[in-house]
Design an enzyme around this catalytic site. Structure first.
Site, PDB file in Angstrom:
ATOM      1  N   TYR A   1       2.538  10.587   2.049  1.00  0.00           N
ATOM      2  CA  TYR A   1       3.302   9.936   0.992  1.00  0.00           C
ATOM      3  C   TYR A   1       4.026  10.944   0.108  1.00  0.00           C
ATOM      4  CZ  TYR A   1       0.678   5.833   2.394  1.00  0.00           C
ATOM      5  OH  TYR A   1       0.137   4.809   3.117  1.00  0.00           O
TER       6      TYR A   1
ATOM      7  N   ARG B   1       0.842  -1.204   0.000  1.00  0.00           N
ATOM      8  CA  ARG B   1       0.000   0.000   0.000  1.00  0.00           C
ATOM      9  C   ARG B   1       0.875   1.250   0.000  1.00  0.00           C
ATOM     10  NH1 ARG B   1      -5.260   1.467   1.267  1.00  0.00           N
ATOM     11  NH2 ARG B   1      -5.568   3.297   2.584  1.00  0.00           N
TER      12      ARG B   1
END
Length: 363
Positions: free
Chosen positions: A279, A247
């Site tokens: 991220y 993920r």
């Protein structure tokens, strides 16, 4: 406590969420019993602060302390429970009302796979065997979609749309449904698994689960985590993790390759964009290129000159990279119109960031 858990169930909390809350409440009740506190009426603010200090000093099996997030996660069900007890008139006052919660760290994912590393893990299963082919389909699905472990074990056969190339996640985190695109390669492995392996694993025609165990039942979340972790270990990479590692990898690689952060947010199923923006700090490639091209302490590169590289990076690609790295939307330039000043409404304050000077209003 059981009535409180039943109340949560009637409020449409997920079974998994209630299971976690029950476990944290039982830990707190056991801690209280060991100290002679046997009834909720006997719990005071001082008792809760002692338990909070106990969580701070607690050490896991590997000797590491609980993170601020883990401590917060264990204290939140206790606060909810005591608030419920007050509303149900079982206690007179809420000892957890003013309990100061620990701060949650803004931590980055510990490990991210590169493209070659991800391919190295995907190549570990023995696709000549039935279970190896199933495992390859599972790994490809995790890598392509970035769905959570519980979301994968809840997939059913009809959730895969091969024509549209999509996957339906039903009642994901927060009981939210979402449609997720699936890559052609992952779809090909899923189709191969459906045609060659799943019929061998089925014990009847009434099991709709997509990925089955060797017992013919839907694969469990815990066995799935152990399975993926073992493949990562067997790949020889010096990185740890399980399903969530794919993920993290999917989100980071998509951002590095130019995907807008809001599209990644939709794929991951994050309710808050700030969660996805974590991220953007891991997707470091664009910032690394800018640093290499502009910082004076560098080795000379052959071929493209420094001036050409700086010019190229300061164009549209640079703007998009900065937006992804820092989670900031590009500021909209103020529009300058030819309308006279006396068109403003009385009492309106001038825009502080406007480049048009605001003079006194003509009478």
């Amino acid at each position: 406590m059981k009535r409180h858990l039943e109340w949560l169930l009637t409020r449409n909390y997920s079974v998994e969420s209630i299971r976690l809350k029950e476990g944290y409440l039982r830990q707190f009740i056991q801690w209280c019993d060991e100290r002679g506190v046997g009834r909720p009426q006997e719990v005071t603010r001082a008792v809760l602060e002692r338990y909070q200090r106990h969580l701070y000093l607690y050490r896991k099996k590997d000797g590491q302390p609980l993170s601020g997030y883990a401590q917060h996660q264990r204290l939140t069900p206790i606060r909810v429970w005591f608030r419920w007890l007050v509303r149900q008139h079982r206690i007179l006052s809420n000892p957890a009302a003013d309990l100061e919660m620990p701060r949650i760290e803004q931590r980055l994912p510990r490990h991210i796979l590169s493209v070659p590393e991800a391919e190295q893990i995907l190549a570990v299963p023995d696709v000549t065997s039935a279970m190896g082919l199933r495992d390859r389909a599972i790994l490809e699905t995790l890598y392509s979609t970035g769905i959570r472990r519980l979301e994968l074990v809840s997939l059913e056969v009809h959730d895969i749309d091969h024509e549209r190339g999509t996957l339906m996640v039903r009642e994901g985190k927060g009981k939210r449904d979402r449609m997720v695109p699936v890559g052609d390669r992952a779809l090909a492995w899923i189709r191969k698994y459906l045609d060659e392996v799943r019929p061998q694993l089925m014990l009847g025609d009434d099991n709709p689960a997509l990925f089955l165990s060797i017992q013919g039942e839907a694969i469990g979340a815990t066995p799935l985590g152990h399975l993926v972790r073992e493949y990562i270990r067997r790949s020889g990479l010096q990185k740890s993790g399980a399903c969530h590692l794919f993920r993290h990898t999917m989100a980071t690689l998509m951002l590095e390759n130019g995907a807008d952060v809001r599209f990644v947010q939709a794929m991951l199923g994050h309710a808050d964009l700030k969660t996805t923006q974590v991220y953007t700090h891991v997707a470091i490639r664009a910032l690394k290129e800018i640093h290499t091209a502009t910082h004076p302490a560098r080795l000379e590169r052959a071929g493209e000159t420094t001036e050409q590289k700086v010019t190229r990076l300061r164009q549209h690609e640079y703007i998009e990279s900065s937006r992804r790295l820092f989670g900031m939307a590009e500021s909209r330039k103020p529009s300058v119109t030819d309308a006279p000043d006396d068109t403003a409404v009385d009492g309106d304050a001038p825009c502080l960031n406007s480049s048009v000077p605001v003079g006194p209003k003509e009478k």
